[in-house]
Design a protein around this motif. Structure first.
Motif, short mmCIF file in Angstrom:
data_model
loop_
_atom_site.label_atom_id
_atom_site.label_comp_id
_atom_site.label_asym_id
_atom_site.label_seq_id
_atom_site.Cartn_x
_atom_site.Cartn_y
_atom_site.Cartn_z
N ALA A 182 0.76 -1.26 -0.09
CA ALA A 182 0.04 0.02 0.06
C ALA A 182 0.98 1.31 -0.20
O ALA A 182 0.51 2.12 -0.66
CB ALA A 182 -1.05 -0.13 1.36
N ILE A 183 1.97 1.07 0.73
CA ILE A 183 2.74 2.58 0.65
C ILE A 183 3.54 2.68 -0.40
O ILE A 183 3.72 3.78 -0.99
CB ILE A 183 3.89 2.04 2.00
N ILE A 184 3.94 1.66 -1.10
CA ILE A 184 4.50 1.75 -2.58
C ILE A 184 3.72 2.05 -3.49
O ILE A 184 3.87 3.08 -4.30
CB ILE A 184 5.16 0.19 -2.61
N LEU A 185 2.43 1.35 -3.69
CA LEU A 185 1.30 1.89 -4.72
C LEU A 185 1.01 3.34 -4.36
O LEU A 185 0.73 3.92 -5.15
CB LEU A 185 0.08 0.84 -4.44
N ALA A 186 0.91 3.85 -3.05
CA ALA A 186 0.61 5.00 -2.65
C ALA A 186 1.50 6.31 -3.46
O ALA A 186 1.06 7.32 -3.83
CB ALA A 186 0.37 5.50 -1.20
N SER A 187 2.66 5.75 -3.38
CA SER A 187 3.64 6.53 -4.11
C SER A 187 3.67 6.73 -5.75
O SER A 187 4.61 7.22 -6.29
CB SER A 187 5.26 6.33 -3.59
N LEU A 188 2.85 5.92 -6.06
CA LEU A 188 2.70 5.89 -7.67
C LEU A 188 1.20 6.47 -8.14
O LEU A 188 1.35 7.16 -9.21
CB LEU A 188 2.55 4.38 -8.07
N ALA B 2 8.59 -0.55 -11.70
CA ALA B 2 7.47 0.11 -10.96
C ALA B 2 8.13 0.90 -9.96
O ALA B 2 7.66 1.93 -9.57
CB ALA B 2 6.79 -0.97 -10.61
N LEU B 3 9.19 0.31 -9.18
CA LEU B 3 9.78 1.02 -7.93
C LEU B 3 10.58 2.21 -8.51
O LEU B 3 10.74 3.08 -7.69
CB LEU B 3 10.67 0.05 -7.28
N GLY B 4 10.98 2.21 -9.67
CA GLY B 4 11.69 3.48 -10.28
C GLY B 4 10.83 4.69 -10.31
O GLY B 4 11.08 5.77 -10.31
N LEU B 5 9.41 4.58 -10.48
CA LEU B 5 8.61 5.79 -10.88
C LEU B 5 8.52 6.69 -9.63
O LEU B 5 8.59 7.76 -9.95
CB LEU B 5 7.13 5.07 -11.22
N PRO B 6 8.41 6.24 -8.45
CA PRO B 6 8.23 7.31 -7.43
C PRO B 6 9.61 7.98 -7.13
O PRO B 6 9.70 9.00 -6.66
CB PRO B 6 7.94 6.28 -6.17
#
Length: 425
Positions: A101-107, A219-223
């Motif tokens: 959820a925290i990672i998705l929130a940053s997207l 995906a992790l690179g986007l935030p």
């Protein structure tokens, strides 16, 4: 008298089922008549001026980026990455849910989209493992509401436009409180999940973790790109939203190849539909805000709370309780657009940092997304999972209490927001 008219018309219109945007337009008409300056051209012009904002362009682009991420497989890979790291610990699927959820929130910045993605991907696994269904849905909904708090956040964009505050500073100030909200829900999960006799998932091998990390790296690179670009002044929030769309489109079509050209029409249509709702609401609220300013409702509210001006923490606690109450009946957007312009001059008079106030305001509104009867995140979680709304609300109760506790911890200790905010500025 103006305050009575404003609240009376708004509540009466909503009580008979008038949509929020049209209720706000009726408020503008009523206040115009009360101030003896009603003119349909004023309302239409203020709506056009309110919607004609470069900053508001970030909303459709971030919504579109979120749709592209879900359709392009980015969200699924983030969940798989989280499972490889934490799925083996006791209550591990709940840890995975909050981490994801925290990672998705940053997207994406959309609570509804994140909640739907989390429930779709994780609830079947939590059911299969033997976790209580309603409690699992409650956790996933509570994880979804982190999205408006951690940037890029549509709520901060709306708040910044409504109050003329820096959206970049709101973004930077929201990172640490958003993580704290996730940790609060996680702490509650680690307590209540002991009621379930559940075997954790097998520990992933280092090779499996490496594959999951490699799959999720795009995906992790986007935030990093979004927040880094905003933090160092390379892009504005609106430009960052456009970058997010281009990046998600490229990754979905070219890298992961899960996003098909035939899906693009549906993706764009979904984003456009949500954008139309948000923009009409923003235009109507900003037209009403013009009459609110002319009627000096902020001055009226300031006179009502004048005894609390010398006690900022008590004032903030009272305001937070007010927003909690309003949040049970209104969605996040209307709450921000109606209350923020009225309350901001009050908190400034009390010497409270307006960016700090904005972050706590948005956190409070986010908690409202899991409170019935209107909680959007709870409704989405209930609809996707098939769990009745009342059971989902009961399941969410421990996590909502924990997150309200985090909110009032931030009220008591403003430095928890102010110090990281200053460092990130």
């Amino acid at each position: 008298m103006s305050l009575v008219i404003f609240l009376g018309v708004l509540i009466a219109a909503m009580a008979v089922g008038v949509p929020i945007a049209f209720s706000l337009i009726l408020c503008a008409v009523a206040m115009g008549l009360a101030l003896d300056m009603f003119d349909p051209q004023i309302i239409s012009q203020r709506m056009i001026v309110g919607a004609n904002s470069f900053t508001l362009l970030a909303i459709p682009f971030f919504l579109l980026a979120g749709e592209l991420m879900n359709a392009g497989g980015m969200s699924r890979r983030i969940v798989a990455f989280a499972i490889s790291l934490a799925g083996h610990v006791r209550g591990g699927l709940g840890v995975v849910a909050i981490f994801a959820a925290i990672i998705l929130a940053s997207l994406s910045g959309s609570a509804a989209a994140d909640t739907a993605a989390l429930v779709t991907m994780l609830l079947p696994m939590m059911r299969g493992a033997g976790h209580d269904e309603a409690r699992s849905v409650g956790l996933l909904a509570s994880g979804g509401i982190i999205a408006p708090i951690i940037p890029p956040s549509i709520a901060y964009i709306i708040f910044g436009v409504a109050t003329n505050l820096s959206i970049t500073q709101l973004f930077m100030a929201g990172i640490v409180p958003g993580v704290m909200m996730g940790l609060g829900a996680l702490a509650a999960w680690m307590v209540v999940s002991r009621l379930d006799n559940v075997e954790p998932l097998p520990r992933a091998t280092w090779a499996e973790r490496g594959r999951a990390t490699r799959d999720a790296i795009w995906a992790l690179g986007l935030p990093v790109i979004i927040l880094g670009g905003i933090r160092f002044g390379i892009v504005t929030p609106t430009e960052a939203a456009v970058v997010a769309v281009a990046y998600a489109l490229f990754v979905g079509l070219v890298v992961y190849r899960e996003l098909k050209p035939s899906q693009l029409f549906e993706v764009f249509r979904n984003a456009a539909t949500t954008t139309a709702v948000v923009m009409l609401l923003a235009a109507a609220a900003l037209a009403t805000a013009w009459f609110v300013s002319i009627a000096d409702l902020s001055g009226i509210v300031l006179s009502l709370v004048e005894p609390l001006i010398e006690h900022p923490k008590i004032l903030m606690a009272v305001i937070m309780l007010l927003i909690v109450a309003v949040g049970t009946a209104l969605d996040m957007g209307p709450t921000i657009l109606i209350l923020a312009p009225v309350l901001l001059p009050v908190v400034k008079e009390a010497g409270i940092d307006p960016i700090y106030f904005g972050v706590l305001f948005v956190i409070n509104c986010a908690i409202g997304l899991v409170t019935p009867p209107v909680g959007i995140a709870l409704s989405v979680a209930s609809g996707v999972s098939g769990v009745p709304m009342h059971r989902a609300a009961l399941g969410a109760m421990p996590f909502m209490i924990a997150q309200i506790g985090v909110l009032f911890l931030l009220v008591l200790f403003p430095q928890l927001v102010l110090w990281p905010m200053e460092w990130l500025r």
